[in-house]
Write a protein that holds these residues in place. Structure first.
Motif, PDB file in Angstrom:
ATOM      1  N   GLY A 142       1.320  -1.018  -0.014  1.00 33.96           N
ATOM      2  CA  GLY A 142      -0.085  -0.051  -0.112  1.00 33.96           C
ATOM      3  C   GLY A 142       0.787   1.285   0.099  1.00 33.96           C
ATOM      4  O   GLY A 142       0.514   2.656  -0.790  1.00 33.96           O
ATOM      5  N   GLU A 143       1.711   1.201   0.643  1.00 30.90           N
ATOM      6  CA  GLU A 143       2.691   2.520   0.939  1.00 30.90           C
ATOM      7  C   GLU A 143       3.784   2.758  -0.067  1.00 30.90           C
ATOM      8  O   GLU A 143       3.967   3.753  -0.835  1.00 30.90           O
ATOM      9  CB  GLU A 143       3.796   2.679   1.884  1.00 30.90           C
ATOM     10  N   LEU A 144       3.768   2.322  -1.123  1.00 26.44           N
ATOM     11  CA  LEU A 144       4.552   1.726  -2.149  1.00 26.44           C
ATOM     12  C   LEU A 144       3.943   2.162  -3.476  1.00 26.44           C
ATOM     13  O   LEU A 144       4.687   2.916  -4.627  1.00 26.44           O
ATOM     14  CB  LEU A 144       5.362   0.330  -2.410  1.00 26.44           C
ATOM     15  N   ALA A 145       2.414   1.552  -3.193  1.00 25.28           N
ATOM     16  CA  ALA A 145       2.130   1.659  -4.730  1.00 25.28           C
ATOM     17  C   ALA A 145       1.333   3.379  -4.646  1.00 25.28           C
ATOM     18  O   ALA A 145       1.516   3.752  -5.872  1.00 25.28           O
ATOM     19  CB  ALA A 145       0.266   1.234  -4.502  1.00 25.28           C
ATOM     20  N   LYS A 146       1.333   4.101  -3.214  1.00 27.09           N
ATOM     21  CA  LYS A 146       1.130   5.155  -3.708  1.00 27.09           C
ATOM     22  C   LYS A 146       2.042   6.189  -4.222  1.00 27.09           C
ATOM     23  O   LYS A 146       1.859   7.647  -4.833  1.00 27.09           O
ATOM     24  CB  LYS A 146       0.869   6.014  -2.433  1.00 27.09           C
ATOM     25  N   GLY A 147       3.730   5.578  -4.234  1.00 31.65           N
ATOM     26  CA  GLY A 147       4.547   6.325  -5.070  1.00 31.65           C
ATOM     27  C   GLY A 147       4.972   5.983  -6.453  1.00 31.65           C
ATOM     28  O   GLY A 147       5.909   6.601  -6.972  1.00 31.65           O
ATOM     29  N   VAL A 148       3.579   4.620  -6.916  1.00 26.51           N
ATOM     30  CA  VAL A 148       4.064   4.823  -8.323  1.00 26.51           C
ATOM     31  C   VAL A 148       3.717   5.968  -9.201  1.00 26.51           C
ATOM     32  O   VAL A 148       2.387   6.395  -9.110  1.00 26.51           O
ATOM     33  CB  VAL A 148       3.203   3.284  -9.050  1.00 26.51           C
ATOM     34  N   GLU A 149       4.728   6.264 -10.040  1.00 24.75           N
ATOM     35  CA  GLU A 149       4.182   7.602 -10.768  1.00 24.75           C
ATOM     36  C   GLU A 149       3.442   6.993 -12.762  1.00 24.75           C
ATOM     37  O   GLU A 149       3.248   5.646 -12.285  1.00 24.75           O
ATOM     38  CB  GLU A 149       5.447   8.389 -11.188  1.00 24.75           C
ATOM     39  N   MET A 150       3.159   8.205 -13.376  1.00 26.62           N
ATOM     40  CA  MET A 150       2.691   7.922 -14.723  1.00 26.62           C
ATOM     41  C   MET A 150       2.888   6.396 -15.783  1.00 26.62           C
ATOM     42  O   MET A 150       2.577   5.738 -15.988  1.00 26.62           O
ATOM     43  CB  MET A 150       2.052   9.192 -15.052  1.00 26.62           C
ATOM     44  N   GLU A 151       4.602   6.807 -15.587  1.00 23.95           N
ATOM     45  CA  GLU A 151       5.708   6.195 -16.130  1.00 23.95           C
ATOM     46  C   GLU A 151       5.382   4.601 -15.951  1.00 23.95           C
ATOM     47  O   GLU A 151       6.008   3.720 -16.577  1.00 23.95           O
ATOM     48  CB  GLU A 151       6.612   6.599 -16.563  1.00 23.95           C
ATOM     49  N   GLN A 152       5.410   3.897 -15.197  1.00 29.04           N
ATOM     50  CA  GLN A 152       4.518   2.509 -14.912  1.00 29.04           C
ATOM     51  C   GLN A 152       2.721   2.347 -13.966  1.00 29.04           C
ATOM     52  O   GLN A 152       3.538   1.751 -13.736  1.00 29.04           O
ATOM     53  CB  GLN A 152       5.760   2.205 -12.963  1.00 29.04           C
ATOM     54  N   LEU A 153       2.260   3.203 -14.935  1.00 31.78           N
ATOM     55  CA  LEU A 153       1.020   2.678 -14.530  1.00 31.78           C
ATOM     56  C   LEU A 153       0.259   1.352 -15.285  1.00 31.78           C
ATOM     57  O   LEU A 153      -0.321   0.940 -14.336  1.00 31.78           O
ATOM     58  CB  LEU A 153       0.013   3.990 -15.180  1.00 31.78           C
ATOM     59  N   GLU A 154       0.622   1.196 -16.493  1.00 30.45           N
ATOM     60  CA  GLU A 154       0.427  -0.325 -17.054  1.00 30.45           C
ATOM     61  C   GLU A 154       1.027  -1.328 -16.304  1.00 30.45           C
ATOM     62  O   GLU A 154       0.534  -1.861 -16.166  1.00 30.45           O
ATOM     63  CB  GLU A 154       0.878  -0.097 -18.681  1.00 30.45           C
ATOM     64  N   PRO A 155       2.016  -1.696 -16.345  1.00 30.62           N
ATOM     65  CA  PRO A 155       2.502  -2.830 -15.160  1.00 30.62           C
ATOM     66  C   PRO A 155       0.858  -2.183 -14.047  1.00 30.62           C
ATOM     67  O   PRO A 155       1.085  -4.630 -13.439  1.00 30.62           O
ATOM     68  CB  PRO A 155       3.899  -2.441 -14.614  1.00 30.62           C
ATOM     69  N   LEU A 156       1.419  -1.463 -13.486  1.00 27.80           N
ATOM     70  CA  LEU A 156       0.913  -1.690 -11.958  1.00 27.80           C
ATOM     71  C   LEU A 156      -0.549  -1.772 -12.535  1.00 27.80           C
ATOM     72  O   LEU A 156      -1.314  -2.770 -11.843  1.00 27.80           O
ATOM     73  CB  LEU A 156       0.750  -0.657 -11.338  1.00 27.80           C
ATOM     74  N   LEU A 157      -1.699  -1.401 -13.594  1.00 29.69           N
ATOM     75  CA  LEU A 157      -2.374  -1.269 -13.319  1.00 29.69           C
ATOM     76  C   LEU A 157      -2.787  -3.190 -14.003  1.00 29.69           C
ATOM     77  O   LEU A 157      -4.069  -3.369 -13.156  1.00 29.69           O
ATOM     78  CB  LEU A 157      -3.607  -0.838 -15.117  1.00 29.69           C
ATOM     79  N   TRP A 158      -2.303  -3.895 -15.148  1.00 31.06           N
ATOM     80  CA  TRP A 158      -2.127  -4.592 -15.089  1.00 31.06           C
ATOM     81  C   TRP A 158      -2.165  -6.259 -14.193  1.00 31.06           C
ATOM     82  O   TRP A 158      -3.381  -7.032 -14.432  1.00 31.06           O
ATOM     83  CB  TRP A 158      -1.792  -4.839 -16.730  1.00 31.06           C
ATOM     84  N   THR A 159      -0.803  -5.464 -13.563  1.00 32.04           N
ATOM     85  CA  THR A 159      -1.093  -6.711 -12.664  1.00 32.04           C
ATOM     86  C   THR A 159      -2.323  -7.169 -11.862  1.00 32.04           C
ATOM     87  O   THR A 159      -2.522  -8.221 -11.457  1.00 32.04           O
ATOM     88  CB  THR A 159       0.060  -7.088 -11.854  1.00 32.04           C
ATOM     89  N   GLY A 160      -2.814  -5.821 -12.034  1.00 28.64           N
ATOM     90  CA  GLY A 160      -4.018  -5.835 -10.118  1.00 28.64           C
ATOM     91  C   GLY A 160      -4.623  -6.037 -11.496  1.00 28.64           C
ATOM     92  O   GLY A 160      -5.849  -6.848 -10.664  1.00 28.64           O
ATOM     93  N   ILE A 161      -5.358  -6.328 -12.617  1.00 32.99           N
ATOM     94  CA  ILE A 161      -6.353  -6.572 -13.206  1.00 32.99           C
ATOM     95  C   ILE A 161      -6.817  -8.169 -12.867  1.00 32.99           C
ATOM     96  O   ILE A 161      -7.509  -8.555 -12.932  1.00 32.99           O
ATOM     97  CB  ILE A 161      -6.669  -6.174 -14.300  1.00 32.99           C
ATOM     98  N   CYS A 162      -4.987  -8.606 -14.027  1.00 33.02           N
ATOM     99  CA  CYS A 162      -4.838  -9.584 -14.112  1.00 33.02           C
ATOM    100  C   CYS A 162      -5.334 -10.805 -12.596  1.00 33.02           C
ATOM    101  O   CYS A 162      -5.592 -11.954 -12.611  1.00 33.02           O
ATOM    102  CB  CYS A 162      -3.803 -10.470 -14.494  1.00 33.02           C
ATOM    103  N   TRP A 163      -4.704 -10.330 -11.409  1.00 32.57           N
ATOM    104  CA  TRP A 163      -4.805 -10.527 -10.297  1.00 32.57           C
ATOM    105  C   TRP A 163      -6.651 -10.779  -9.811  1.00 32.57           C
ATOM    106  O   TRP A 163      -7.008 -11.641  -9.370  1.00 32.57           O
ATOM    107  CB  TRP A 163      -3.643 -10.180  -9.261  1.00 32.57           C
ATOM    108  N   GLY A 164      -7.267 -10.101 -10.249  1.00 33.04           N
ATOM    109  CA  GLY A 164      -8.256  -9.780  -9.740  1.00 33.04           C
ATOM    110  C   GLY A 164      -9.423 -10.782 -11.029  1.00 33.04           C
ATOM    111  O   GLY A 164     -10.625 -11.321 -10.099  1.00 33.04           O
ATOM    112  N   GLY A 165      -8.791 -10.449 -11.482  1.00 33.75           N
ATOM    113  CA  GLY A 165      -9.870 -11.798 -12.881  1.00 33.75           C
ATOM    114  C   GLY A 165     -10.046 -12.643 -12.447  1.00 33.75           C
ATOM    115  O   GLY A 165     -10.459 -13.767 -12.361  1.00 33.75           O
ATOM    116  N   LEU A 166      -8.346 -13.344 -12.002  1.00 33.67           N
ATOM    117  CA  LEU A 166      -7.965 -14.520 -12.038  1.00 33.67           C
ATOM    118  C   LEU A 166      -9.205 -15.665 -10.490  1.00 33.67           C
ATOM    119  O   LEU A 166      -9.439 -15.822 -10.156  1.00 33.67           O
ATOM    120  CB  LEU A 166      -6.000 -14.640 -11.311  1.00 33.67           C
ATOM    121  N   ALA A 167      -8.915 -14.067  -9.232  1.00 27.72           N
ATOM    122  CA  ALA A 167      -9.228 -13.936  -7.819  1.00 27.72           C
ATOM    123  C   ALA A 167     -10.531 -14.371  -8.006  1.00 27.72           C
ATOM    124  O   ALA A 167     -11.397 -14.951  -7.448  1.00 27.72           O
ATOM    125  CB  ALA A 167      -8.747 -13.232  -7.101  1.00 27.72           C
TER     126      ALA A 167
END
Length: 217
Positions: A132-157
């Motif tokens: 949670g702490e590290l995610a808050k520091g993610v900037e725009m250039e890292q958006l796609e890895p952040l989003l798709w990791t979360g979406i894939c994981w959520g869809g899997l779950a």
């Protein structure tokens, strides 16, 4: 004589590998993958999309094999596997969708390992507070890895309700929430859809709330 032959052979192999990596990196730098992705999303025929996307994914797999630490290609791979599962497979081919979500998650985590190693390690360790702490520091250039990791994981779950996936709810929410903060319109607002679904189907005892789900929708 044989020594020179082996040197020549090694040089040839190294040159071929370099050329393959150069081409793969060029595909990501030129935006070709974005054009292919857009064509897929604009396809009006579900049947055509269903038939076409495995070939697109196979080609991406080849580029990733040639340049395994290219974060852009890894994130695109996560996106395409996730999109295939979400848009084409979930309703009629759930077991196949689970495989694609799983593959997309692995690629997303690999992309994060390149762009944000600390966050990738915290996810691997299941450290919800640190994520949670590290995610808050993610900037725009890292958006796609952040989003798709979360979406894939959520869809899997959502499909594979194993204890491991259900316990990852806080990790998934941290990733997707930060992606919404950065750009809530990416992939047609998929972050809101995922969080809405999770809060609607997962019980309060695991940290989700129906009223929050309604707000996300």
């Amino acid at each position: 004589m044989f020594r020179y032959f082996y040197i020549l052979l090694l040089a040839t192999v190294m040159t071929a590998c370099f050329d393959a990596k150069f081409i793969a990196d060029g595909m990501s730098n030129l935006g070709t993958m974005d054009d292919m992705k857009l064509a897929f999303y604009k396809e009006r025929s579900p049947e055509q999309a269903f038939l076409a996307v495995p070939g697109m994914i196979a080609m991406l797999d080849g580029f990733i094999a040639s340049s395994p630490e290219n974060a852009v290609l890894l994130a695109k791979g996560a996106e395409m596997n996730c999109s295939q599962a979400l848009l084409l497979l979930e309703s009629e081919h759930p077991e196949w969708a689970i495989l694609q979500y799983s593959k997309g998650l692995r690629l997303g985590l690999r992309s994060l390992a390149v762009t944000n190693p600390s966050l990738a390690r915290a996810l691997k360790d299941g450290d919800e507070k640190l994520v949670g702490e590290l995610a808050k520091g993610v900037e725009m250039e890292q958006l796609e890895p952040l989003l798709w990791t979360g979406i894939c994981w959520g869809g899997l779950a959502n499909l594979d309700k194993s204890a491991e996936n259900i316990s990852a709810a806080g990790l998934i929410e941290a990733l997707v929430t930060r992606s919404i903060e950065l750009n809530d319109k990416i992939f047609f607002g998929a972050g809101y859809l995922l969080l809405g679904m999770r809060h609607s189907v997962i019980p309060p005892s695991l940290g989700c709330h129906t009223e929050a789900g309604r707000k996300f929708f």
